[in-house]
Scaffold this motif. Sequence first.
Motif, PDB file in Angstrom:
ATOM      1  N   VAL A 153      20.310  77.215-123.923  1.00 52.93           N
ATOM      2  CA  VAL A 153      20.447  78.657-124.149  1.00 52.93           C
ATOM      3  C   VAL A 153      21.233  79.236-122.981  1.00 52.93           C
ATOM      4  O   VAL A 153      20.834  79.061-121.823  1.00 52.93           O
ATOM      5  CB  VAL A 153      19.064  79.344-124.243  1.00 52.93           C
ATOM      6  N   LEU A 209      16.756  74.930-122.264  1.00 53.27           N
ATOM      7  CA  LEU A 209      15.655  75.777-122.731  1.00 53.27           C
ATOM      8  C   LEU A 209      14.429  75.493-121.864  1.00 53.27           C
ATOM      9  O   LEU A 209      13.959  74.357-121.796  1.00 53.27           O
ATOM     10  CB  LEU A 209      15.368  75.473-124.202  1.00 53.27           C
ATOM     11  N   ARG A 217      12.660  78.619-128.972  1.00 51.11           N
ATOM     12  CA  ARG A 217      13.745  79.544-128.609  1.00 51.11           C
ATOM     13  C   ARG A 217      13.317  80.998-128.797  1.00 51.11           C
ATOM     14  O   ARG A 217      13.847  81.894-128.150  1.00 51.11           O
ATOM     15  CB  ARG A 217      14.999  79.232-129.418  1.00 51.11           C
TER      16      ARG A 217
END
Length: 108
Positions: free
Chosen positions: A48, A53, A93
């Motif tokens: 990300v 992440l 996420r």
Amino acid sequence: MQTEWLSIPEVAELLDETPGRVRRLLDDNALVGSRREGPVKIPAIFFVDGEVLSSLRGTVFVLHDVGFSDDEAIDWLLTPEESIGVAPIEALRAGRKAEVRRVAQTLG
């Protein structure tokens, strides 16, 4: 779930790190990759904004603790999970790491 797969050099470029550092991230379970089709590849969805992440590492540890191999962990993370409603990686996420890890702990 479809995702692009990145080689170690591609991940190194994405993270602005060396390939050796990427291999250390794999060794430390901060990342998980697969050798299914030749050299190690890592799902692009594990990143990300140019970073790994943050909730991935702990989740990978939980999956390894219940007996999953790296390939099995990747498959589980990318496959829609009925009890979560989406693929676990999508839930991670979205900031739902406690829920994902709770489900992962029941898989052993």
